[in-house]
Design a protein around this motif. Structure first.
Motif, PDB file in Angstrom:
ATOM      1  N   TYR A 188       0.754  -1.279   0.123  1.00 47.51           N
ATOM      2  CA  TYR A 188       0.037   0.024  -0.058  1.00 47.51           C
ATOM      3  C   TYR A 188       0.939   1.127   0.066  1.00 47.51           C
ATOM      4  O   TYR A 188       0.657   2.096  -0.800  1.00 47.51           O
ATOM      5  N   ALA A 191       1.186   4.113  -2.966  1.00 48.54           N
ATOM      6  CA  ALA A 191       1.082   5.512  -2.585  1.00 48.54           C
ATOM      7  C   ALA A 191       2.073   6.266  -3.047  1.00 48.54           C
ATOM      8  O   ALA A 191       1.967   7.289  -3.559  1.00 48.54           O
ATOM      9  N   ILE A 230      -4.727  -0.120  -4.504  1.00 50.56           N
ATOM     10  CA  ILE A 230      -4.854   0.531  -3.364  1.00 50.56           C
ATOM     11  C   ILE A 230      -6.365   0.282  -2.683  1.00 50.56           C
ATOM     12  O   ILE A 230      -6.624   0.220  -1.595  1.00 50.56           O
ATOM     13  N   GLU A 277      -6.996  -1.371   0.907  1.00 48.38           N
ATOM     14  CA  GLU A 277      -7.834  -0.750   1.677  1.00 48.38           C
ATOM     15  C   GLU A 277      -8.934  -1.558   2.520  1.00 48.38           C
ATOM     16  O   GLU A 277      -8.859  -1.640   3.785  1.00 48.38           O
TER      17      GLU A 277
END
Length: 233
Positions: free
Chosen positions: A11, A15, A44, A48
């Motif tokens: 992640y 990012a 992503i 999440e």
């Protein structure tokens, strides 16, 4: 916790890639979102979701308590068939279903798990606004009327069902009672038992028909949570 760390690492990498792309754009370079970055964005969102689900599992495991109401399958079979004679009596008394076919009494109700979770979150959210804490739920046996229609069909007319409502605890003279409730449009608590008794009395007096209903924005009474009841077969 190790699984959570492993999820967070990719992640962060993705990012960082998005931040780098944004920085290049701010530096004056004309860029468009490439298929690769679009794929990163989807990843992503996926990570999440996985992280949220993992946190929920960790919280459940942390607070998990062994249930005290589990019964053995042999006993389940025994009490299930204890109902056979009553079901046969119901079939005889009711006669036909909404479509005119021989009536088969409802023997089980099937509720969707996600619908149940959604309902619990719903009553918790509404109750929080009303300043009351739910302590449990009551299950009420009920019967659909003979003219009941769902999805333009009468398959569920005359059929047994149940509805559920949350309860809150109230202590009076040292005794604690769990009271079923719903909420009015001003988020005020309404005692469901009293509401049901008043409605029955009004129906007997002929003040309104059984099909009449009020618009309640904050009703906490749940029914048909995922399609119930199913047909006997």
């Amino acid at each position: 916790m190790k699984n959570l760390t492993n999820l967070i690492k990719p992640y962060l990498v993705i990012a960082f890639a998005l931040i780098l792309a944004t920085s290049c754009k701010e530096a004056g370079q004309t860029t468009t979102i490439s298929p690769e970055l679009d794929e990163y964005k989807k990843k992503i969102e996926g990570y999440e979701k996985e992280i949220t689900e993992l946190k929920e599992l960790l919280d459940l495991e942390k607070n998990r308590k062994e249930p005290t109401n589990i019964i053995q399958s042999d006993f389940a079979k025994e009490i299930y068939h204890q109902y056979d004679e009553r079901a046969a009596l119901i079939n005889k008394v009711v006669g036909t279903d909404g479509n005119g076919n021989p009536f088969n009494a409802t023997r089980y109700l099937s509720y969707d798990l996600d619908q149940l979770k959604s309902y619990i979150k719903y009553i918790e959210s509404k109750s929080r606004k009303a300043g009351v804490k739910p302590t449990g739920v009551n299950f009420y046996f009920a019967l659909y009327p003979k003219d009941y229609v769902r999805d333009d069909k009468k398959d569920y007319a005359k059929r047994q069902t149940f509805f559920v409502a949350p309860t809150y605890s109230k202590t009076d003279d040292g005794e604690t009672a769990h009271i079923a409730y719903t909420l009015d449009n001003d988020f005020k608590i309404v005692d469901l038992h009293k509401l049901l008794e008043v409605r029955i009395a009004a129906q007997k007096a002929g003040f309104f028909s059984s099909s009449a209903s009020l618009i309640e924005d904050n009703s906490l009474v749940g029914n048909e949570l995922g399609g119930s009841p199913p047909m006997d077969k």
